[in-house]
Structures are given as C-alpha cells and as structure tokens.
Write a protein that holds these residues in place. Structure first.
Motif, mmCIF file in Angstrom:
data_model
loop_
_atom_site.group_PDB
_atom_site.id
_atom_site.type_symbol
_atom_site.label_atom_id
_atom_site.label_comp_id
_atom_site.label_asym_id
_atom_site.label_seq_id
_atom_site.Cartn_x
_atom_site.Cartn_y
_atom_site.Cartn_z
ATOM 1 N N VAL A 437 10.178 18.316 39.918
ATOM 2 C CA VAL A 437 10.172 18.609 38.473
ATOM 3 C C VAL A 437 8.745 18.484 37.946
ATOM 4 O O VAL A 437 8.052 17.492 38.217
ATOM 5 C CB VAL A 437 11.105 17.649 37.716
ATOM 6 N N GLY A 438 8.283 19.486 37.184
ATOM 7 C CA GLY A 438 6.941 19.477 36.614
ATOM 8 C C GLY A 438 6.974 19.608 35.105
ATOM 9 O O GLY A 438 7.993 19.967 34.517
ATOM 10 N N LEU A 439 5.839 19.291 34.465
ATOM 11 C CA LEU A 439 5.713 19.354 33.005
ATOM 12 C C LEU A 439 4.509 20.218 32.655
ATOM 13 O O LEU A 439 3.433 20.073 33.240
ATOM 14 C CB LEU A 439 5.529 17.942 32.434
ATOM 15 N N LEU A 440 4.683 21.119 31.662
ATOM 16 C CA LEU A 440 3.584 21.969 31.202
ATOM 17 C C LEU A 440 3.620 22.035 29.684
ATOM 18 O O LEU A 440 4.509 22.661 29.102
ATOM 19 C CB LEU A 440 3.704 23.373 31.796
ATOM 20 N N ILE A 441 2.669 21.380 29.026
ATOM 21 C CA ILE A 441 2.609 21.352 27.560
ATOM 22 C C ILE A 441 1.172 21.590 27.110
ATOM 23 O O ILE A 441 0.219 21.424 27.880
ATOM 24 C CB ILE A 441 3.130 20.017 26.994
ATOM 25 N N GLY A 442 1.021 21.939 25.847
ATOM 26 C CA GLY A 442 -0.290 22.280 25.309
ATOM 27 C C GLY A 442 -1.272 21.137 25.273
ATOM 28 O O GLY A 442 -2.490 21.351 25.304
ATOM 29 N N LYS A 447 -7.903 21.435 32.837
ATOM 30 C CA LYS A 447 -7.897 21.279 34.290
ATOM 31 C C LYS A 447 -6.490 20.981 34.805
ATOM 32 O O LYS A 447 -6.008 21.604 35.772
ATOM 33 C CB LYS A 447 -8.848 20.147 34.690
ATOM 34 N N LEU A 448 -5.809 20.033 34.146
ATOM 35 C CA LEU A 448 -4.463 19.665 34.574
ATOM 36 C C LEU A 448 -3.505 20.845 34.383
ATOM 37 O O LEU A 448 -2.632 21.107 35.220
ATOM 38 C CB LEU A 448 -3.978 18.442 33.791
ATOM 39 N N LYS A 449 -3.675 21.556 33.268
ATOM 40 C CA LYS A 449 -2.815 22.706 32.992
ATOM 41 C C LYS A 449 -2.982 23.763 34.082
ATOM 42 O O LYS A 449 -2.000 24.336 34.581
ATOM 43 C CB LYS A 449 -3.173 23.296 31.617
ATOM 44 N N GLY A 466 8.708 22.464 29.627
ATOM 45 C CA GLY A 466 7.537 22.677 28.791
ATOM 46 C C GLY A 466 7.881 23.180 27.417
ATOM 47 O O GLY A 466 9.053 23.254 27.021
ATOM 48 N N THR A 467 6.846 23.507 26.676
ATOM 49 C CA THR A 467 6.977 24.079 25.336
ATOM 50 C C THR A 467 6.642 25.560 25.441
ATOM 51 O O THR A 467 6.862 26.183 26.471
ATOM 52 C CB THR A 467 6.018 23.366 24.375
#
Length: 781
Positions: A437-442, A447-449, A466-467
């Motif tokens: 499971v991964g997380l992608l938010i603003g 770099k992390l994104k 994510g959003t």
C-alpha cells in the motif's frame, strides 16, 4: 348537478375497462379493484355485471375474455370499440383551425396565433409546438358543473358563466376606474362583476355577450359580487376551453391570459400528428397510456381517470429521459472493463484476516460488488453507508480481489487528512495479506512524490491512496484495475473521469445517506449498494435540542466533558455564503468561547484556510493541542478524532437535516458515550418539529427521506446532474417505484442499442435531444 345520462354512465364504465385491458388485465386500473367499479357504475347493465362477477379471482386469460364480453356489451353495434385517445372527447375546433400536421419542432413564429403572440410566447419561454405541448398546467380546476350563486360562500374562488345584461363605469375618485357588468347565468341568477383600473376591458364588454369569469366572490345578503381575475368570451358556437370541463391553470405573465395559453395548446395538440416514443409493447408492459391520450388528458381531461392516467404517463416519461440522459453522459456510460475472478474463497480469506466479522449488510454489498467485478462490463457502483457502517473494509476487500488478479488499485479521497486516514486503514487490512500500500498526496516533497510515481509506473505499489495527486499527468499506472473514489461529490464528475484511463472498475463511496429515489437519479450512471446496518456494539450518539436561551447550560456540559479529558466541536452557521462573513462569524464565536470557557484551549477552523492549514489544525486537534475546535461546516466530512465526544451546533435551524446528521457523525468515533447539542436560534413550532427528527433518530436514511420531503432534492454532486431541476410532475419523495421502472426501461433500451441508432428509436432520440437541449440552455443562462 345535472343527472348523468345512461350514455354518460356507459362511457364512464367503458373507459376503465379499456385501460384494464391495455394494462394486461392486472386488476389495477381501478382503485379497490374491478368490483368497486361495478358497484359504482354497472347497476344499469346487469349483463356486464354478470360477465365480470368474481373478476379478482379470475386468471389472466379469464379476465381478458370477461373484459372482451363486457366491452362488446357496452359498445353500440354500429360503432367500433373506442381507441385509447378518444378523439370524440377532445375540445371542438372552429373549422378554419383544422389544417395539416406539423412536426413537434415547428417554430411557433411560423404559425398565426394573432397579433403580439410572438412576444407572449417568448415571455413564457415557448418557441416550438413541442414546448407548448409540454408546458403542463400547474394545477386543474373542475368546472364541469358551475355552482348556483345560492351555494357560493363569502371569499370563495368561483367561476361564473352568463350573459351580460347591463354594464356601468364609475370613477369614485381621480385615478380610479371601476367597470361593472351584470351577468345572468343558466339559473336566471344575476351576479355583479367588477374590474379595477382596467380601462382596456371596457370596449370588450357589450350587452348580450356570453362571458366566463373567475375571481373571488363577496356576498352582500342574497346578492353576489365577483372581483374578476380572469375573463373569457364564449364564441358563437358556444365552445369554451374554460368551462364545462376540468381545465388546466397555467403559469402565465401579466398581459398573457389563460385563454391565450389554452388556445395555443389546443392548436398544438391538433397540428402535431399522433406518434409515440414508447412502443406499444413497452406501454403494455408498464401499464402506460399512449402519448397522444396523455397530452390531451393533461391539458383537456374529460374526467379524473383521464387526468390520472395522463399524469402517470408523463411522469414516467420525465424519469425515463432523465435516466437515459444520466446513463449516456460521458464516455464511460456503457464500456467493457476488467474481468476479475473475485472468488468466494478470496473474500472469505480476507474476512478471516480481520479482527471482526462483516455484518450481513457488508457481506450482501460485497457480493454485489464481486458480481460486477466478475462481469465483462465496467463496474460503476455507488456504495452508500452511514458513518461507521464499514464501507472502507468493504472497499479494502474489493481492492484485495483486484490484487489477487494482479491488478493495481487506487483510492482517491477529497482531503489529505482523509487520504492519510484511509492509508492507515488499508495498511491495517491489506499489508498482513501481502498487499503493498502506498500514499500519494500534494504535501509530499517533489523528490518523494517522484519516487512514489516511479514505483506506481513500475507496478511496485499494489494499492495507492491519495488525493487529486492521483489524477495528475505525471501519474502513470502499471495496470490499474479498480478505482475507489471516496465522497465523489467533493470532486465532481469530470475529475473522477481522469482516474478512469484504461477503464478500471469504479466503486464510489459516500457517507452521505441519500434516499434511494434521489440516488437513482442523481447517481443514475451508477448501480446502488447500501450498507443499512451498523456493526454491533456501537453506542448511539445522544442528541439534545435546546433554545439559544439555554446556551450557557450547553457550554457548562461541554466544560464538564473537557474536565473529564474529552474534546468538543462547536460548529457555526451562516445566513449568507461569504468567505468574509464566515471568517468573522467563526472568529467571533472562538473569541466568545475563550471568555465563556476560560479553562479551555480553543482552536479555529474555517473555509478561508488553505488545505494544508486545515489539515494542520485537524492534526493538532487529534493530537489534543486544544480542547475545543470552533469550525464552519468544513469538518462535515473529516478525520476521526476518537477523543471528541461532544458537538455543539449553533443556529441549527439554518442547516438541512442531512447536513446536521453528517456533522453529528464527527463525534462518536471512539468507545466513549458521545453527545450532540443542537442550539436553535429560531423558536417556531415548525423549526422545532423539523429539528426533533434529528433529536429522535440516528438513522441517516430515515433522516435523508425526511429532509427530501421537507427541502427537495437540492444539489448533490460537483457537476449538477441535469434533469432533476426540470421535473414538472415528478416527486422524488414519493416516486421510487416509478423511477425504478423507468430506469429498468432506460437500461434495457441502451443495453440493446447504446447509440439509439435504430430507426424505430428516432422519435425517442429526437425527444431526448430536445429535453437535453432545454436543460443545457437553462444551465448556460
């Protein structure tokens, strides 16, 4: 009231029998069953009564034979059985108006409706014959038997027909003109009619002219005076569209008479050729009359049954075209999607890994979702459930099923704090089963994104939470199979579609309880699953309604909770939608509470804050940096704060019931007893009765149904769903059965011909385009 003739009774008996035959002999054409009709009308026809005796106990075939026998007995030998449209009952027309047929789209400017007609039609928003036909009356009046003046009560709204026997004009003072005309009716009674300051009426009043007038009556002993609101002259043939029948009352503007509108409708009905966009087979299947009969029955019904079946047909049409439009919107209406194995073993393995068992409702909707996932067609399903009903666990299982078939999954939330919350939940549910499971938010660093995006593209992340960051161009999916969208109305339809490249199956979640009728129309492009059961052991939130005069007691209770280590929300409402006023109101309330609750640490959350600032405040509240969070409605859909056990909603009367229920759902997220205090600034009985619904019920769907009845459907989604605001006859709070039948037919039509390209659907397609164009025009203006 004139005594009906034998022929009239025969006619009243024949019509419902014809309708019963058209509806497939289901004993539904008459309220109370066919025997009720026989008791009321069939006594003069003993052979008919004998033919239909015991109708309710007959089989379908026996009923059909009995109806044929009865109709033969009621039909004179020299005439054939009457067609459903019953042309002989339509208003008679002067010979010069009978001309050739014209298509419904014919512009009114091409016909001669008399001087000034064009401006009148424009003022009413009518431009074609079709517009006139579907400009339904707002109500109907029964003028088949006009009352004797002896029966008229003071202040009663009456219609009087009579001949002018005298007329006068008076000017009691400068600037005031009173016109008077005395009418004599069929009983030989006389009534004085008056017009105030309407000089143009005078030249149209002449002795011997037959008039029909409507207005408010005033009694002076035995005499009656009518202040005229509407007047119509009866022509030489004596035919009137305004008396002797059930008449429609239309929305009109100053200077546009009801007579003008009725004559325009009459012309449209006689010039447009018969035709129907619903085939005879479908009409029989759904118990509908034909379109021509429905339009005549809506505008010029010859009895109550005619008006009833006309209304039923045209109401069905409204929902049919609404469902067609919603099902056809966008490119993702009917598409082939992914095909998953979604086995029972996989679902049972997922549930076995949980620290709890699914409720029956969770299990039921999970099987509905799995059935969709196994099909070839792209899943598009709405999962509804009250706060705490377990939607996320069901979504997690669906994501697990996608992973088992080597597909990626996505869950998109409206805020970063909600995304983090879902991320934590899915890690708990899925990581022990081997799902990455991964997380992608603003808020992530560039770099992390970029690192997360690269892992998504390489297929190294199985489920991404994510959003709106999930729908950025930089996100490339390795093999997206299932997209879950939480609180989709916060995004809008167009944003959701950006997630659907590659046609993944789609599951939309909503914690906003919506009545089924509204969900089927507002979310008509989605199938519906409802979790209508809460997990066992949840403690209901206690709700108390108080007047604003008892506010100090409410905040005394808040302080008691704080001293016990709990936290509280305080929500403020506004009269106007204004960022500036919102900021002022919330800030003022926070300052007031700092004085009223000197021991409490008070935080503030409002709509002028950025998303990052809002998330930071909510995180501080969850970390117990302050005791009371003063907020506007931005916390309606928000993060879990298990330690928050009390919510005070100021000026609760300014909120809808469903919104109050959503706000209340921010507390009660932990194991401790929680409370909601509704502070009413308005003290009327109506307000108390409405708010008592919230006080007495914690069932979101019961509350949503009550809200729908009280306030109407409102606006639910980011892009307004075209069609709901155009309902003229439909009533979402009562029409669930009709909506479901109309939706069934719409889905059948599109399943067999998604482009509506068959020649037999040309009329249906044209009508859909006409209705869609009207909606689009209204949205633009």
């Amino acid at each position: 009231m004139p005594v009906p003739t034998l022929s009239e009774i025969q006619d009243k008996l024949r019509r419902p029998l014809e309708l019963e035959r058209a509806q497939g002999c289901q004993n539904r054409a008459v309220a109370g069953g066919m025997e009720k009709l026989l008791d009321n009308f069939a006594r003069p026809f003993p052979k008919v009564r004998e033919a239909l005796r015991g109708y309710g106990e007959m089989s379908s075939e026996e009923r059909g034979a009995a109806l044929e026998t009865a109709l033969t007995l009621l039909t004179p030998a020299q005439t054939a059985p009457r067609a459903p449209t019953r042309v002989e009952n339509r208003p008679k027309l002067p010979a010069e108006e009978s001309a050739g047929p014209l298509p419904p789209g014919t512009e009114l400017s091409k016909l001669n409706f008399g001087p000034g007609a064009g401006k009148k039609f424009t003022a009413l928003g009518l431009y074609t014959l079709r517009d006139v036909l579907h400009n339904y009356p707002r109500r109907h009046e029964d003028r088949r038997a006009l009352p004797s003046l002896a029966q008229v009560e003071d202040g009663q709204k009456v219609t009087v027909e009579g001949v002018i026997v005298s007329k006068h004009r008076r000017t009691p003072r400068p600037g005031m003109l009173i016109l008077e005309a005395t009418l004599e009716n069929a009983w030989g009674e006389r009534v004085k009619c008056t017009w105030f300051n309407q000089a143009w009426i005078e030249k149209g009043l002449r002795e011997g002219l037959k008039l029909i007038v409507s207005g408010r009556a005033k009694r002076f002993g035995k005499s009656v005076q009518v202040a005229v609101e509407h007047m119509e002259s009866v022509g030489e043939g004596g035919h009137s569209l305004s008396s002797g029948r059930i008449i429609g009352i239309y929305d009109a503007r100053d200077g546009i008479s009801q007579e003008f509108v009725r004559k325009a409708v009459q012309t449209a009905l006689t010039r447009v050729p018969p035709g129907d966009y619903i085939t005879a087979r479908w009409r029989t299947q759904y118990g509908l009359t034909d379109l021509s009969d429905a339009l005549w029955g809506m505008h010029f019904p010859h009895d109550e049954a005619h008006l009833e079946r006309a209304t039923a047909r045209l109401r069905f049409d409204e929902y049919l075209f609404l469902e067609l439009r919603v099902l056809l919107q966008g490119d993702d209406a009917i598409l082939m999607g992914k095909r998953f194995s979604a086995t029972d073993d996989d679902m049972q393995q997922f549930e076995a890994s949980l620290p709890f068992t699914f409720t029956n409702a969770q299990r039921r909707v999970l099987y509905e979702i799995a059935d969709d996932m196994r099909g070839e067609q792209q899943m598009a399903r709405l999962l509804q459930g009250d706060v705490g009903s377990g939607k996320t666990a069901v979504a997690a299982c669906a994501l697990y099923l996608a992973w088992r078939d080597h597909y990626q999954g996505a869950l998109m939330a409206p805020t970063e704090i909600l995304a983090r919350q879902h991320y934590a939940s899915l890690q708990t549910y899925l990581t022990p089963l081997g799902v990455r499971v991964g997380l992608l938010i603003g808020a992530m660093t560039p770099k992390l994104k970029a690192e997360v995006q690269a892992r998504i593209a390489a297929g190294e992340v199985d489920v991404v939470v994510g959003t709106q960051a999930l729908i950025q161009e930089a996100v490339q999916w390795h093999n997206l199979g299932l997209a879950v969208v939480d609180e989709e109305h916060r995004f809008g339809v167009m944003q959701r579609r950006k997630l659907l490249t590659g046609r993944p199956d789609v599951l939309v979640m909503s914690a906003t309880p919506i009545p089924r009728s509204l969900a089927l129309t507002s979310y008509g492009d989605l199938e519906l699953s409802i979790i209508d059961e809460l997990p066992p052991g949840r403690t209901p939130i206690e709700t108390k309604l108080i007047q604003d005069t008892a506010r100090r007691q409410a905040y005394g209770f808040v302080m008691k909770q704080i001293r016990e280590g709990r936290q509280a929300y305080v929500v403020t409402a506004l009269i106007e939608e204004s960022d500036t006023l919102e900021l002022l109101a919330a800030t003022q309330l926070a300052d007031d509470l700092k004085v009223l609750l000197p021991e409490a640490r008070v935080g503030l959350l409002h709509g002028r804050m950025s998303a990052v600032e809002k998330d930071a405040v909510m995180e501080q509240f969850r970390e117990r940096a302050f005791d009371v969070l003063v907020s506007t409605t931005v916390i309606e859909v928000g993060v879990d704060v298990p330690n928050a056990t009390v919510m005070v909603i100021e000026n609760a009367e300014r909120f809808g019931l469903s919104q109050l229920h959503q706000l209340r759902g921010r507390v009660g997220r932990g194991s401790a007893q929680s409370y909601c205090v509704l502070v009413a600034g308005e003290h009327s009985q109506k307000t108390r009765k409405r708010l008592k619904i919230i006080e007495s019920s914690t069932d979101g769907f019961v509350i949503a149904e009550a809200d729908l009845k009280l306030r109407g459907h409102g606006e639910l989604r980011g892009t307004r769903q075209s069609g709901l605001d155009e309902l003229k006859l439909g009533d979402l709070s009562n029409d669930l059965e009709i909506i479901e039948r109309a939706r069934e037919l719409a889905k059948y039509i599109l399943r067999h011909d998604p482009a509506l390209s068959h020649p037999g659907l040309a009329y249906l397609r044209a009508e859909l385009q006409a209705r869609s164009s009207q909606v689009a025009y209204r949205e633009v203006i």
